[in-house]
Design an enzyme around this catalytic site. Structure first.
Site, PDB file in Angstrom:
ATOM      1  N   SER A   1       3.733  36.166  -4.755  1.00  0.00           N
ATOM      2  CA  SER A   1       4.922  35.651  -4.094  1.00  0.00           C
ATOM      3  C   SER A   1       6.017  35.364  -5.130  1.00  0.00           C
ATOM      4  CB  SER A   1       4.548  34.410  -3.270  1.00  0.00           C
ATOM      5  OG  SER A   1       5.573  34.083  -2.372  1.00  0.00           O
TER       6      SER A   1
ATOM      7  N   ASP B   1       2.532  41.080   5.998  1.00  0.00           N
ATOM      8  CA  ASP B   1       2.973  40.206   4.909  1.00  0.00           C
ATOM      9  C   ASP B   1       4.446  39.819   5.025  1.00  0.00           C
ATOM     10  OD1 ASP B   1       3.275  39.014   2.316  1.00  0.00           O
ATOM     11  OD2 ASP B   1       1.714  40.340   1.555  1.00  0.00           O
TER      12      ASP B   1
ATOM     13  N   HIS C   1       0.430  37.290   4.018  1.00  0.00           N
ATOM     14  CA  HIS C   1       0.893  36.906   2.686  1.00  0.00           C
ATOM     15  C   HIS C   1      -0.255  36.429   1.782  1.00  0.00           C
ATOM     16  CE1 HIS C   1       4.142  36.224  -0.049  1.00  0.00           C
ATOM     17  NE2 HIS C   1       3.962  34.912  -0.120  1.00  0.00           N
TER      18      HIS C   1
END
EC number: 3.4.11.5
Length: 337
Positions: free
Chosen positions: A149, A288, A315
Site C-alpha cells: 500500500s 483490490d 487489499h
C-alpha cells in the site's frame, strides 16, 4: 574451623564475582548488536535467531524486529502501509525467515516507534531518509524491499531518490504510486455500490461529518469488499487498526478514503518508474483498492516487471490468500537472489 570458613568465603567471593561478570556480559549483549550492525542500535530482546530493539534516527527511535537473523539468503525488509499503520499485519510473512532474515519495522509516528508531535516531519522525503537510516544501522548492504500500500509507494520513492546500491529487487504489493489514479479507482468502485452507501459517503464528504454511524457503516461495507474480504478479520489486521496513528494518517492522507487532502495529495511516481532497473514484482487482489487495471498500467512502465493478480482477494491479499502470496514472493525472491 576458621580456615574452613575463610576458604568458604573465598569461594563465595569468587562465585559472586563470576555472577557479576556474567550479568555484565549479558547486559552488554542486550544493549548492543553484533559487529555487522551499526552503532545506533539498542537491543531490547534477543534469542538464538531473532533481534528486537530500536534504531536512533535524527527524528526519533525506530522500532525493529529481525526474524531469522542468521538466514543465509539476502534479507527481506518490509515497509508497512497506512500511512500511520504498523508492522503487525505483516506477521504472516515471517514464514519466509526459514531462508533469509525478514525485517519488520514501524515507521516513525507508528506502532512501537517514537511518535513526535510535530506533524511537519511526516513527509515522503523524511520517510525515504528514515528508510536509508534503517538500512545503514542494520548493515543491510544487500536487501530485497517489500512495500505494501503506502509502503509500496515508499519503496519506489526510496529507489527513485538515488538508485541506492544493494537493492536487489522491489516487491510492490498493492502499492500507492499515483494518488490521483488511486482516488479515481476508489470512486469507480464506490459508483458500483448500492445507492444508499454512495449517499452516506457523499453526505460525509459534503458536510465533513465522518463520525456518523451511517458513514462508518458505509465504510465497513466498502472495506469488506475492497480492503479485506475475510470475516472475521484476522487478529493481526485488527491489531494494526487498533494501533493506527490517526494524526499521521490525517496529516498525510486525510479523513476520507475517497479524497486526499494531506501531503500525499500530489504524490505521483508514474513518470519515473521506467528508471527502476531491478526486478519488480507487482501484486494485487482481484478486488483490490490498488485496482488490477492500474497495476497492469504501472507494471507496463517498468523494465523488468512481474505481475500477480490474486483471485477473490482484495487489499490485504497477503492475509486473504496467505499460502499463494507467500509462495509467489518466495519464488520471486529466490529468482532475484
Amino acid at each position: 574451623m576458621t580456615g574452613v570458613m575463610e576458604s568458604g568465603n573465598h569461594v563465595l567471593c569468587a562465585t559472586v564475582i563470576l555472577i557479576l561478570l556474567l550479568l555484565f556480559v549479558f547486559a552488554a549483549l542486550c544493549t548492543t548488536m553484533p559487529s555487522k550492525y551499526g552503532d545506533k542500535i539498542n537491543i531490547t530482546n534477543m534469542d538464538d535467531n531473532n533481534r528486537e530493539g530500536y534504531i536512533s534516527t535524527g527524528n526519533g527511535r525506530i522500532w525493529f524486529r529481525i526474524v531469522g537473523a542468521d538466514g543465509k539468503k539476502t534479507p527481506l525488509l518490509l515497509l508497512h502501509g497506512g500511512p500511520g499503520a504498523s508492522h503487525d499485519y505483516f506477521e504472516s510473512l515471517s514464514v519466509l525467515s526459514d531462508e533469509r532474515p525478514v525485517i519488520f519495522y514501524d515507521q516513525l509516528g507508528c506502532g512501537n516507534s517514537d511518535k513526535p508531535e510535530d506533524l511537519s516531519i511526516y513527509t515522503v522525503e523524511n520517510y525515504v531518509k528514515e528508510l536509508g537510516e534503517v538500512r545503514s544501522a542494520l548493515g543491510l548492504d544487500e536487501v530485497h524491499i517489500l512495500g505494501q500500500s503506502w509502503g509500496g509507494g515508499l519503496a519506489a520513492a526510496y529507489y527513485l531518490d538515488g538508485n541506492p546500491e544493494g537493492v536487489k529487487s522491489l516487491i510492490l504489493s498493492s502499492p500507492l504510486l499515483d494518488t490521483g489514479r488511486w482516488i479515481s479507482d476508489q470512486k469507480a468502485y464506490l459508483s458500483e455500490m448500492p445507492e444508499e452507501i454512495q449517499e452516506h459517503v457523499r453526505h460525509a464528504e459534503e458536510t465533513g461529518n465522518y463520525d456518523s454511524k451511517e458513514y462508518q457503516d458505509a465504510m465497513n461495507y466498502y472495506y469488506s469488499v475492497h480492503l479485506c474480504r475475510l470475516d472475521p478479520w484476522p487478529p493481526v489486521l485488527i491489531k494494526t487498526f487498533e494501533k493506527m496513528s490517526i494524526p499521521v494518517y490525517m496529516h498525510m492522507w486525510g479523513p476520507s478514503e475517497f479524497t486526499c487532502t494531506g501531503t500525499l495529495k500530489s504524490f505521483n511516481l508514474t513518470g519515473n518508474l521506467s528508471e527502476i532497473d531491478v526486478p519488480v514484482f507487482f501484486i494485487c487482489g482481484e478486488y483490490d483498492e490498488a485496482a488490477p487495471g492500474s497495476m497492469k498500467y504501472f507494471s507496463g512502465l517498468v523494465n523488468n516487471p512481474e505481475l500477480l493478480i490474486i483471485k477473490d482477494a482484495s487489499h490485504e491479499n497477503h492475509l486473504e490468500k496467505e499460502e499463494e502470496y507467500t509462495e509467489a514472493v518466495r519464488k520471486f525472491l529466490n529468482a532475484a537472489d
